[in-house]
Design an enzyme around this catalytic site. Structure first.
Site, PDB file in Angstrom:
ATOM      1  N   SER A 105       0.836  -1.202   0.000  1.00  0.00           N
ATOM      2  CA  SER A 105       0.000   0.000   0.000  1.00  0.00           C
ATOM      3  C   SER A 105       0.874   1.257   0.000  1.00  0.00           C
ATOM      4  O   SER A 105       1.680   1.448  -0.903  1.00  0.00           O
ATOM      5  CB  SER A 105      -0.954  -0.046   1.196  1.00  0.00           C
ATOM      6  OG  SER A 105      -1.977   0.902   1.065  1.00  0.00           O
ATOM      7  N   ASP A 227     -10.105  -4.905  -4.567  1.00  0.00           N
ATOM      8  CA  ASP A 227      -9.531  -3.896  -3.678  1.00  0.00           C
ATOM      9  C   ASP A 227     -10.343  -2.603  -3.774  1.00  0.00           C
ATOM     10  O   ASP A 227     -10.457  -2.016  -4.849  1.00  0.00           O
ATOM     11  CB  ASP A 227      -8.077  -3.647  -4.079  1.00  0.00           C
ATOM     12  CG  ASP A 227      -7.309  -2.821  -3.064  1.00  0.00           C
ATOM     13  OD1 ASP A 227      -7.938  -2.107  -2.267  1.00  0.00           O
ATOM     14  OD2 ASP A 227      -6.069  -2.900  -3.074  1.00  0.00           O
ATOM     15  N   HIS A 257      -7.657  -5.711  -0.395  1.00  0.00           N
ATOM     16  CA  HIS A 257      -6.452  -4.879  -0.366  1.00  0.00           C
ATOM     17  C   HIS A 257      -5.198  -5.640   0.050  1.00  0.00           C
ATOM     18  O   HIS A 257      -4.130  -5.453  -0.531  1.00  0.00           O
ATOM     19  CB  HIS A 257      -6.696  -3.705   0.589  1.00  0.00           C
ATOM     20  CG  HIS A 257      -5.647  -2.638   0.541  1.00  0.00           C
ATOM     21  ND1 HIS A 257      -5.266  -2.006  -0.619  1.00  0.00           N
ATOM     22  CD2 HIS A 257      -4.881  -2.085   1.539  1.00  0.00           C
ATOM     23  CE1 HIS A 257      -4.332  -1.102  -0.356  1.00  0.00           C
ATOM     24  NE2 HIS A 257      -4.076  -1.145   0.944  1.00  0.00           N
TER      25      HIS A 257
END
Length: 291
Positions: A105, A227, A257
């Protein structure tokens, strides 16, 4: 084992090092976590790597986990990159310079920017759900209002992500055990964080899209199509724009995610290990055409 690092301005960063139990590591991997979380959440990932002969070293970013700094507060993205510069130098001095990089991320976004601007001599990078395009739509007027408020109140805290609470079940993972651990983890930040940090995350999208054309590091990009935080379209865009010819994109249908925390994580780790093994013997200068 725990590790500690000190930035150029005296901020203490705390990290972890996982190494194979019975042998020296075949290769060293250095990684960064995502926003709100900390490196301790990567215990399963680390175990998979060490059981195959790799070491993993991570830090809690400033303002996260056990590291010092106001919670989830950063002057700008460059401050994270400066911290990476400092840790990288100290790793080199300690004889633990990484062969590969990993990021999830926001951490993946920082790895992208760091590689594009510093060009470290690594064999490759594993990128999990980088925020090339944020899946959540934010009205333009709200962003401009935020920029005005930050000028007047630089330290204002009005942003609260729902990732660690009720939105977590729709965003992070489909594994109930993962969500339970996330909710109960005392090192995961759940409060309001600075509006400045939120705006930096929004601006990070454009920076990453531009950085793609300067990104020459071989990479494996892991992305779930389900996601709701980092868009799969952004992963495809980065893959297409990245200047390196040695690039691999793995799209996992329906995964959320954290693909390394999903019920299908065993297949994901197989893909990661296969990619690492294939790149282990290559020098940093070698490039292969995409598969």
């Amino acid at each position: 084992m725990d590790t500690t690092w000190t930035t150029r301005h005296g901020t203490r960063l705390v990290g972890r090092l996982w190494e194979p139990a019975d042998s020296s590591p075949r290769a060293r991997i250095f990684g960064l976590h995502g926003i709100l979380e900390h490196c301790g959440r990567y215990e399963w990932f680390a175990h998979q790597l060490t059981s195959h002969g790799y070491s993993l070293e991570m830090i809690d970013l400033r303002g996260h986990g056990r590291s010092e700094g106001p919670r989830v507060s950063v002057r700008d993205v460059d401050q994270y990159l400066e911290d990476l510069d400092d840790v990288s130098r100290q790793l080199r001095e300690a004889g633990r310079e990484p062969d590969f990089l990993f990021g999830h991320s926001m951490g993946a976004g920082l790895i992208i920017l760091w590689c594009a601007t510093r060009r470290p001599p690594v064999k490759g990078a594993v990128l999990s759900a980088p925020p090339i395009m944020i899946a959540v739509r934010i009205p333009r007027w709200l962003i401009e209002l935020g920029r005005f408020l930050v000028k007047v109140f630089p330290d204002i805290r009005v942003v609260q992500l729902k990732t660690a609470r009720r939105f977590g079940q729709h965003a992070v993972s489909r594994d109930p055990a993962v969500l339970k651990a996330l909710r109960e983890d005392p090192l995961v930040f759940r409060g309001r964080f600075p509006l400045r940090t939120g705006l930096e995350l929004i601006d990070l999208q454009e920076k990453l899209q531009h950085a793609a054309t300067e990104f020459e590091t071989p990479f494996l990009l892991l992305q779930g199509t389900g996601d709701k935080l980092s868009s799969a379209n952004g992963a495809t865009l980065f893959y297409e724009r990245a200047s390196t010819v040695d690039k691999t994109l793995r799209l996992y249908e329906g995964l959320y995610h954290e693909v390394l925390s999903e019920p299908e994580k065993d297949q994901v780790i197989v893909d990661v290990l296969r990619w690492l093994d294939a790149h282990l013997a290559k020098s940093p200068q070698q490039r292969n055409p995409p598969a």
